[in-house]
Structures are given as C-alpha cells and as structure tokens.
Design an enzyme around this catalytic site. Structure first.
Site, PDB file in Angstrom:
ATOM      1  N   ASP A 229     -20.371  29.583   9.966  1.00  0.00           N
ATOM      2  CA  ASP A 229     -20.352  28.374  10.798  1.00  0.00           C
ATOM      3  C   ASP A 229     -19.524  27.325  10.075  1.00  0.00           C
ATOM      4  O   ASP A 229     -19.791  27.028   8.901  1.00  0.00           O
ATOM      5  CB  ASP A 229     -21.775  27.828  10.986  1.00  0.00           C
TER       6      ASP A 229
ATOM      7  N   ASP B 138     -25.706  34.210  24.421  1.00  0.00           N
ATOM      8  CA  ASP B 138     -26.987  33.873  23.803  1.00  0.00           C
ATOM      9  C   ASP B 138     -28.073  34.160  24.825  1.00  0.00           C
ATOM     10  O   ASP B 138     -28.017  33.653  25.945  1.00  0.00           O
ATOM     11  CB  ASP B 138     -27.043  32.387  23.418  1.00  0.00           C
TER      12      ASP B 138
END
Lengths: 196, 251
Positions: free
Chosen positions: B11, B130
C-alpha cells in the site's frame, strides 16, 4: 548497438528500463534510414497481433525488416509478427517464419490468458539461452501461441500443449515470454542477444 | 505447466509505503521501490501496488512510482487505486506498468472494462473485487469496502470476465486481517466459474494457509501484505514449503 523498432505498440518503457539496467546501449528506429546505425534489432509488442501488424505496416518498414541480415529479436506479439498468420483477427503477418499463431482453445480447459511463470525447455543448444539452466522459468502473458515446429522452435513451453517459447529462422529470433520481466533468466537472455 | 504465483501487496500513499515494514536489510522501509526490489530478490513472482494517495497530484505520484519500479525491478507488477478512465491507464502502461487494477470504478461504469480491454488488451486489465458475506450472499463492496452494494460477487466477476477482464483479484473482507486463512470455499466457487486467472487475497497468516488455498481452491496466485512486510513469512521458506506439498512454484 540495439535498435528498437518503434511502431507504437506500447510499453517500450519496461524494455528500455531492462536494457538500461544491463547497460546495453540502444536507440529507436522509426524510419528506413535509422536501420544502418544499429547492429541488431528488437521488435517489441503487446496487445492484438492484427492491430500491431497494421501499425507496423503503416510505418512502411516491413519490406526492410524482411530483408534484414543482422540479428532480430521479436518479443511477445513482436515474435508473433514474425509468423505467417495469427488466428487473432485472422491476421496476415510478415511471414518471415513459416509457422502459425494460434489461440489456446477452450477444449483445453485452461485459463486464458496464459499468465505467469512457466518453464522453458531448450530444444537446441542456442546462443540465446547460453549460461541458463536447461528449463528456466520465464514470465508469459498471452492468449495466442506459436505452434511447435521441429525446425524453427528452439525452446518450448507446456500449457495444455507444447508450444514455441522461442523460435529462430536464420538471423530472426522470437520469444513469446517477456525477458524484460523474467528476473535473472530474462536478463541473461537479453545479454546473450546483445552478443549474438 | 504454469506455476502458482506468490504476490506481496504494497500500500502506498504519496509515493511511500504505508503499512509498517519490518525488514532488517532495508535502508528506507518507506521506499516502495527498495521494498519491491527486495521482494523480487527473495523470489516474489509479481507485485501489486495499491496507491491510496488522496491529493489531486495523485496521477503524477503514481506515474513516478510506476516508472521507478519499472526501472529497478525485473518482475511484473500491477498498479491499482483511483484509475477511472482510459487516460489514467494509458499513462501507466507507458510508464512501465504490466497491469492495472480497477475496483469501484468498474462497478460504477462496467463499460470501462470493455474500453480498457479493447485499448490495451485483456492481459492489462485486472478487476479487483472486495466481497463480504451478508444474509447468505457474498456481496460486492466499494470504496475500499466502505460501501455495500446489492451485487452478488460471482455474478459481477462473470460479467467482468465477459467484458474483457484478464484477471480477477478477489479479497474476502471477512477474512482480511484475521490471519485465519483464505476464504477457500468462496475462492473455489469463483475459480470453478471463471476461465481467467484468479488471485486470492485476504486472511494469510501462515505458510499452511498458502498450501490450503492452492490445494483447496486451485487459484492461480495468492496475495498477502503484512505477513511478508513484518517478516513473519519469508518467501524462500514459503516456496520451499509449497514445493514440499507438491505445489508447482518458480525456483
């Protein structure tokens, strides 16, 4: 010095980055006069083979490419352009090597694209693979493949069937995998090509 | 045959890695390029960068990151986060990204998948999904999981495949962060339903979990973040373990 045939087929950045890391000098070819400055050539390529061939035709460089006598390396779609024909859009290609580019058919029950690291088995003792293990891993990403041919296939890979991972006809070489993304093995291959 | 892939996920925000990293050899643990290089040396098969930069300068920082990674790392990588249009994808491709990952933008505008596949080829288009279990269904969530939709996950993935996705990155929000293992039944269901590569994400806590996900769901790749960043699992050890369990991985 290596001349990269620049016909707008995307993502040359990764290739030039790899050549920079390896300190292999290169320049870009976009017109006929550029060829003489170089002693070997790379034809890159991603995406649709028919679309890539159309772009290459538009450059007007195809007749010169067909008559090159210095080493040429086609990468991925750049390799497929060296063949007669691709099932992708039923495209007529340069015909430099008399083999065909075919689709991984549904009845093979495989994931397509063939994406990831696969072993490349050397079929001959070719200088392109000098100094490598006989079955090194290389990174592939493609939905169409070049048929195995006992005369022109210098390395094969297996994905439901045996296909050409690398071909050679005289001074023309092609690799289906991406040497610029294939770790140390890929770097060795690019170095080897720079010395052929 | 093609080997199973191990994919560390980084990330990044404003060009720096966000999640804490606990590697001994790093000069700068916040530098995503150095971390990426370390992972490539350890035998990672591929890398995913998720850019969570919020500023209006985001495109510029993403492009700089992608170029720096492409210059220094010799394995493929995917970049995701805030890619909304063809122009975003085009500049990332030309900066050396092998693939882009699209999540919420594709759900909001499914035609974007068709456009991207037509412009750059399927192999460039990863659809990230997701999902969370709710009332007997697995539902697609947006905006990093904050917004629930009514869309059933398998239906959406099938649609994405038909439109031209080249790969699916499926994160189980129920498993993500738990370190209790991947959602193998869901991953198997999806893997059996698609004919493009599937990356499993969410729940990795031990080497056994990687063995389990490959043996039980036959996915093509497994992605994890913290277990790699904190050095809890070393990639060479993981690959040795997988090899001992007869799972084909790159040397």
């Amino acid at each position: 010095m290596t001349g990269i045939i620049n016909y707008g087929a995307g993502n040359i950045f990764s290739l030039t980055a790899a050549l920079d890391r390896l300190k292999i000098p290169y320049g870009m070819i976009s017109k006929p006069e550029d060829f003489d400055q170089y002693d070997r050539y790379i034809i890159p390529g991603v995406g649709h083979a028919g679309a890539a061939m159309k772009k290459l035709n538009e450059t007007g460089l195809v007749p010169i490419i067909k008559n090159l006598s210095k080493p040429v390396l086609g990468i991925c779609v750049g390799m497929q352009l060296l063949t007669d024909f691709s099932e992708e859009g039923d495209s007529v290609l340069t015909g430099i090597t008399p083999v065909k580019t075919l689709l991984f058919r549904e009845d093979l029950k495989l994931k397509v694209p063939h994406m990831g690291w696969n072993r490349v088995k050397q079929e001959t003792n070719n200088p392109l693979f000098k100094g490598m293990a006989p079955a090194s891993y290389f990174y592939f990403v493609h939905s169409y493949f070049i048929e195995f041919n006992p005369t022109f296939t210098i390395a094969s890979a297996d994905y439901g069937l045996k296909f050409s991972a690398a071909i050679q006809k005289q001074n023309f070489y092609g690799v289906q995998f991406h040497p610029e993304k294939s770790g140390e093995a890929g770097e060795t291959l690019l170095k080897n090509f720079s010395k052929i | 045959m093609v080997s199973k892939r191990i994919i560390p996920c980084l990330d990044v925000k404003e060009g720096r890695t966000v999640k804490g990293v606990n590697f001994v050899d790093l000069r700068d643990a916040g530098d995503p390029v150095e971390l990426a290089w370390q992972y490539s040396q350890q035998g990672a098969d591929e890398l995913v960068f998720l850019d969570i930069t919020a500023t209006h300068e985001r495109r510029k920082t993403m492009v700089e990151l992608v170029k720096a990674v492409a210059r220094n790392v010799n394995i493929p990588f995917t970049i995701g986060g805030g890619i909304n249009e063809i122009a975003d994808a085009d500049i990332l491709l030309n900066s050396g990204a092998d693939k882009i990952s699209i999540n919420s933008a594709a759900v909001r505008n499914p035609g974007l998948i068709d456009e991207l596949a037509a412009a750059f080829g399927k192999q460039f288009v990863v659809i990230a999904v997701d999902t969370r279990y709710h009332d007997g269904k697995n539902l697609v969530h947006l905006n990093g999981g904050r917004i629930a939709t009514e869309i059933e996950t398998k239906n959406w993935i099938k649609e994405a495949e038909e439109r031209g996705a080249g790969e699916i990155l499926l994160t189980s929000m129920d498993h993500d962060g738990t370190k209790n293992g991947f959602d193998n039944p869901l991953l198997k269901k999806i893997n059996d339903a698609v004919s493009i590569p599937l990356i499993a994400s969410g729940g990795a806590g031990s080497m056994q979990h990687f063995t389990d996900v490959f043996q039980q769901s036959n996915v093509d790749a497994a992605l994890a973040a913290s277990v790699f960043h904190y050095g809890e699992i070393r990639i060479p050890d993981l690959k040795k373990e997988l090899r001992n369990n007869n799972i084909l991985v790159r040397d």
